[in-house]
Motif scaffolding. Structure first.
Motif, PDB file in Angstrom:
ATOM      1  N   TRP A 226       0.868  -1.181   0.000  1.00 12.84           N
ATOM      2  CA  TRP A 226       0.000   0.000   0.000  1.00 12.84           C
ATOM      3  C   TRP A 226       0.903   1.229   0.000  1.00 12.84           C
ATOM      4  CZ3 TRP A 226      -4.872   0.635  -1.141  1.00 12.84           C
ATOM      5  CH2 TRP A 226      -5.480   1.878  -0.875  1.00 12.84           C
ATOM      6  N   MET A 227       0.494   2.252  -0.729  1.00  6.85           N
ATOM      7  CA  MET A 227       1.285   3.491  -0.772  1.00  6.85           C
ATOM      8  C   MET A 227       0.414   4.646  -0.312  1.00  6.85           C
ATOM      9  SD  MET A 227       3.954   5.270  -1.460  1.00  6.85           S
ATOM     10  CE  MET A 227       4.991   3.988  -2.130  1.00  6.85           C
ATOM     11  N   HIS A 228       0.955   5.484   0.585  1.00  2.00           N
ATOM     12  CA  HIS A 228       0.276   6.737   0.892  1.00  2.00           C
ATOM     13  C   HIS A 228       1.336   7.803   1.144  1.00  2.00           C
ATOM     14  CE1 HIS A 228       1.036   5.672   5.143  1.00  2.00           C
ATOM     15  NE2 HIS A 228       0.751   6.935   5.452  1.00  2.00           N
ATOM     16  N   LYS A 229       0.882   9.035   1.125  1.00  2.00           N
ATOM     17  CA  LYS A 229       1.806  10.153   1.291  1.00  2.00           C
ATOM     18  C   LYS A 229       1.421  10.869   2.569  1.00  2.00           C
ATOM     19  CE  LYS A 229       3.849  13.402  -1.954  1.00  2.00           C
ATOM     20  NZ  LYS A 229       3.660  14.052  -3.254  1.00  2.00           N
ATOM     21  N   TYR A 230       2.414  11.198   3.395  1.00  2.00           N
ATOM     22  CA  TYR A 230       2.149  11.922   4.637  1.00  2.00           C
ATOM     23  C   TYR A 230       3.255  12.951   4.806  1.00  2.00           C
ATOM     24  CZ  TYR A 230       1.519  12.825   9.645  1.00  2.00           C
ATOM     25  OH  TYR A 230       1.336  13.446  10.857  1.00  2.00           O
ATOM     26  N   GLN A 231       2.858  14.198   4.927  1.00  2.00           N
ATOM     27  CA  GLN A 231       3.799  15.303   5.091  1.00  2.00           C
ATOM     28  C   GLN A 231       4.934  15.238   4.065  1.00  2.00           C
ATOM     29  OE1 GLN A 231       4.789  15.459   9.306  1.00  2.00           O
ATOM     30  NE2 GLN A 231       2.830  16.462   9.753  1.00  2.00           N
ATOM     31  N   GLY A 232       4.563  15.022   2.803  1.00  2.36           N
ATOM     32  CA  GLY A 232       5.537  15.080   1.709  1.00  2.36           C
ATOM     33  C   GLY A 232       6.377  13.830   1.513  1.00  2.36           C
ATOM     34  N   LYS A 233       6.254  12.833   2.414  1.00  2.00           N
ATOM     35  CA  LYS A 233       7.023  11.576   2.287  1.00  2.00           C
ATOM     36  C   LYS A 233       6.123  10.470   1.747  1.00  2.00           C
ATOM     37  CE  LYS A 233      11.178  11.819   4.502  1.00  2.00           C
ATOM     38  NZ  LYS A 233      12.339  11.521   3.698  1.00  2.00           N
ATOM     39  N   TYR A 234       6.739   9.534   1.044  1.00  3.34           N
ATOM     40  CA  TYR A 234       6.017   8.366   0.522  1.00  3.34           C
ATOM     41  C   TYR A 234       6.182   7.210   1.509  1.00  3.34           C
ATOM     42  CZ  TYR A 234       5.842  11.112  -3.711  1.00  3.34           C
ATOM     43  OH  TYR A 234       5.602  12.126  -4.606  1.00  3.34           O
ATOM     44  N   TYR A 235       5.064   6.611   1.885  1.00  7.73           N
ATOM     45  CA  TYR A 235       5.067   5.503   2.841  1.00  7.73           C
ATOM     46  C   TYR A 235       4.624   4.237   2.106  1.00  7.73           C
ATOM     47  CZ  TYR A 235       5.327   8.648   6.926  1.00  7.73           C
ATOM     48  OH  TYR A 235       5.719   9.570   7.862  1.00  7.73           O
ATOM     49  N   LEU A 236       5.539   3.278   2.001  1.00  4.71           N
ATOM     50  CA  LEU A 236       5.221   1.979   1.414  1.00  4.71           C
ATOM     51  C   LEU A 236       5.007   1.003   2.569  1.00  4.71           C
ATOM     52  CD1 LEU A 236       5.184  -0.058  -1.021  1.00  4.71           C
ATOM     53  CD2 LEU A 236       7.620  -0.391  -0.553  1.00  4.71           C
ATOM     54  N   SER A 237       3.808   0.466   2.700  1.00  6.20           N
ATOM     55  CA  SER A 237       3.547  -0.493   3.773  1.00  6.20           C
ATOM     56  C   SER A 237       3.153  -1.826   3.139  1.00  6.20           C
ATOM     57  CB  SER A 237       2.472   0.028   4.726  1.00  6.20           C
ATOM     58  OG  SER A 237       1.423   0.660   4.026  1.00  6.20           O
ATOM     59  N   TYR A 238       3.362  -2.918   3.870  1.00  6.15           N
ATOM     60  CA  TYR A 238       3.137  -4.246   3.279  1.00  6.15           C
ATOM     61  C   TYR A 238       3.102  -5.322   4.357  1.00  6.15           C
ATOM     62  CZ  TYR A 238       8.267  -4.205   3.798  1.00  6.15           C
ATOM     63  OH  TYR A 238       9.547  -4.079   4.299  1.00  6.15           O
ATOM     64  N   SER A 239       2.706  -6.514   3.953  1.00  2.35           N
ATOM     65  CA  SER A 239       2.679  -7.664   4.866  1.00  2.35           C
ATOM     66  C   SER A 239       3.990  -8.436   4.762  1.00  2.35           C
ATOM     67  CB  SER A 239       1.519  -8.588   4.488  1.00  2.35           C
ATOM     68  OG  SER A 239       1.708  -9.855   5.079  1.00  2.35           O
ATOM     69  N   THR A 240       4.467  -8.920   5.920  1.00  2.00           N
ATOM     70  CA  THR A 240       5.665  -9.773   5.928  1.00  2.00           C
ATOM     71  C   THR A 240       5.287 -11.254   5.812  1.00  2.00           C
ATOM     72  OG1 THR A 240       5.667  -9.925   8.340  1.00  2.00           O
ATOM     73  CG2 THR A 240       6.933  -8.102   7.347  1.00  2.00           C
ATOM     74  N   VAL A 247       4.247  -3.815   8.053  1.00  2.00           N
ATOM     75  CA  VAL A 247       5.404  -2.955   8.333  1.00  2.00           C
ATOM     76  C   VAL A 247       5.434  -1.840   7.293  1.00  2.00           C
ATOM     77  CG1 VAL A 247       6.710  -4.850   9.354  1.00  2.00           C
ATOM     78  CG2 VAL A 247       6.958  -4.356   6.910  1.00  2.00           C
ATOM     79  N   TYR A 248       6.351  -0.856   7.503  1.00  2.00           N
ATOM     80  CA  TYR A 248       6.416   0.218   6.518  1.00  2.00           C
ATOM     81  C   TYR A 248       7.831   0.712   6.334  1.00  2.00           C
ATOM     82  CZ  TYR A 248       6.775   3.758  10.229  1.00  2.00           C
ATOM     83  OH  TYR A 248       7.193   4.514  11.291  1.00  2.00           O
ATOM     84  N   ALA A 249       8.010   1.370   5.180  1.00  2.00           N
ATOM     85  CA  ALA A 249       9.301   1.944   4.803  1.00  2.00           C
ATOM     86  C   ALA A 249       8.974   3.290   4.159  1.00  2.00           C
ATOM     87  CB  ALA A 249       9.994   1.020   3.805  1.00  2.00           C
ATOM     88  N   THR A 250       9.869   4.259   4.282  1.00  2.00           N
ATOM     89  CA  THR A 250       9.567   5.580   3.710  1.00  2.00           C
ATOM     90  C   THR A 250      10.617   5.967   2.675  1.00  2.00           C
ATOM     91  OG1 THR A 250      10.771   6.724   5.464  1.00  2.00           O
ATOM     92  CG2 THR A 250       8.420   6.402   5.817  1.00  2.00           C
ATOM     93  N   GLY A 251      10.218   6.872   1.787  1.00  2.00           N
ATOM     94  CA  GLY A 251      11.134   7.335   0.739  1.00  2.00           C
ATOM     95  C   GLY A 251      10.697   8.689   0.208  1.00  2.00           C
ATOM     96  N   ASP A 252      11.521   9.223  -0.706  1.00  2.00           N
ATOM     97  CA  ASP A 252      11.260  10.561  -1.250  1.00  2.00           C
ATOM     98  C   ASP A 252      10.663  10.534  -2.643  1.00  2.00           C
ATOM     99  OD1 ASP A 252      12.193  11.890   1.018  1.00  2.00           O
ATOM    100  OD2 ASP A 252      14.272  11.511   0.392  1.00  2.00           O
ATOM    101  N   HIS A 253      10.504   9.336  -3.210  1.00  2.00           N
ATOM    102  CA  HIS A 253       9.960   9.224  -4.562  1.00  2.00           C
ATOM    103  C   HIS A 253       9.080   7.986  -4.591  1.00  2.00           C
ATOM    104  CE1 HIS A 253       9.780   8.409  -8.873  1.00  2.00           C
ATOM    105  NE2 HIS A 253      10.019   9.694  -9.020  1.00  2.00           N
ATOM    106  N   PRO A 254       7.973   8.016  -5.369  1.00  4.58           N
ATOM    107  CA  PRO A 254       7.095   6.830  -5.387  1.00  4.58           C
ATOM    108  C   PRO A 254       7.789   5.551  -5.852  1.00  4.58           C
ATOM    109  CG  PRO A 254       6.286   8.550  -6.898  1.00  4.58           C
ATOM    110  CD  PRO A 254       7.404   9.154  -6.113  1.00  4.58           C
ATOM    111  N   LEU A 255       8.890   5.693  -6.615  1.00  4.27           N
ATOM    112  CA  LEU A 255       9.590   4.478  -7.063  1.00  4.27           C
ATOM    113  C   LEU A 255      10.760   4.116  -6.150  1.00  4.27           C
ATOM    114  CD1 LEU A 255       9.528   4.994 -10.938  1.00  4.27           C
ATOM    115  CD2 LEU A 255       8.122   3.451  -9.574  1.00  4.27           C
TER     116      LEU A 255
END
Ligand code: FUB
Length: 327
Positions: A226-240, A247-255
């Motif tokens: 799942w992808m969402h944006k919060y305060q300008g950051k991209y949050y990629l969350s997923y099942s382990t 869990v989630y991981a953050t980044g500065d670009h959707p890719l």
């Protein structure tokens, strides 16, 4: 009365909720679990879904309304079985359902169906998206209107069999000390009917900038992005998957690349865990499923929601699905 952490509906079993807000109303696009007495296995054969229903809520406290069958397998020429976790996108004045199912060869592909209304009914394209494979599409519309579709799931979802880009029935998961397989992402064409380019792998790195390893089962990607944006950051969350965390991981670009940050939710009752994150009327919510209502039967799941909170530094407060109702 708030239905927080209770099944949204009980007249059918629902799972894999993708929540969106359209015209000030919550729309939930789940899969529809069909009860049967067959065995569970690692191939996910117990998830025998045949159609999609769309659920809506006028407010977070409102009764959840089921709008009936929005798309059925019999109306999708390329599908043979297993209409698994869908998502929805609003673009060009239309609503698009993006969904995985098995094709005539028995392999998972991603399909598109469209409607003038968010609750459907949806009309499916004749064939699946060319170059698509595996499961769990999650569509994210960025501020510039570009639509990114994240997808992929191990085991029954066949991601490891497509790691070369082509289907290889003998391909296995990487060894524990090798980089884990990652979710795939494709940018959709403007008409939403095809991938602009071949899907790319999304890098998920640890705190030292190294790719998460396949043996790191508490953190590595398994399915349900799942992808969402919060305060300008991209949050990629997923099942382990095997360890049952979201869990989630953050980044500065959707890719990406994305850096692992922590857990969104501890394990729920049932093998699978699958979620979406949405902002609705100024609050953030996690939609998820569990098997509490069915007494723990893995393929009889129920969609629920709970509020999600961020810390000031943008990290997400971990949700304990049965433990911290006050959070
Ligand atoms: O609902 C079938 C599968 O179970 C989904 O595709 C996975 O994410 C898991 O929830």
């Amino acid at each position: 009365m708030s239905k927080e952490r209770e099944p949204l509906v009980t007249h059918i079993y629902t799972a894999d909720p993708s929540a969106h807000v359209y015209d000030g109303k919550l729309y939930i696009y789940p899969s529809h679990d069909i009860p049967h007495n067959g065995e569970d296995n690692d191939n996910g054969d117990e998830y025998q879904m045949e159609d999609y229903h769309v659920l809506t809520m006028d407010s977070i406290d409102a009764e959840c309304v089921d709008h009936g069958v929005a798309l059925h397998k019999k109306d999708v020429p390329w599908v043979t079985s297993q209409m698994w976790a869908p998502d929805a996108v609003y673009k060009n004045g239309k609503y698009y359902l993006v969904f995985p199912a098995r094709d005539q060869e028995g392999n998972f592909r991603l399909g598109i169906a469209s409607s003038d209304k968010p609750e459907g009914p949806f009309t499916a394209e004749e064939s699946y998206i060319e170059g698509s494979y595996s499961i769990d599409p999650a569509a994210f519309v960025d501020d510039d209107g570009k639509v990114y579709v994240y997808f992929g799931g191990l085991w029954g979802g066949q991601l490891e069999k497509y790691q070369s880009g082509q289907f290889d029935p003998d391909a296995a998961e990487p060894a524990p000390q090798e980089p884990a397989l990652s979710p795939r992402c494709a940018v959709m064409s403007d008409d939403m009917l095809s991938f602009e380019k071949a899907p790319v792998g999304i890098e998920i790195l640890d705190e030292n900038g190294k790719p998460l390893l396949a043996g790191d089962e508490d953190r590595r990607y398994f399915e349900g992005p799942w992808m969402h944006k919060y305060q300008g950051k991209y949050y990629l969350s997923y099942s382990t998957g095997t360890t049952h965390y979201i869990v989630y991981a953050t980044g500065d670009h959707p890719l990406g690349p994305f850096t692992y940050r922590g857990r969104v939710m501890e394990p729920v009752i049932g093998w699978t865990t699958h979620h979406s994150i949405v902002e609705f009327k100024g609050k953030w919510y996690l939609f998820y499923h569990d098997c509490e209502y069915s007494g723990g039967i893995n393929h009889r799941r129920s969609v629920k929601f709970t509020e999600l909170h961020y810390n000031e530094d943008g990290t997400i407060q971990t949700i304990f699905p049965y433990g911290n109702k006050e959070d």
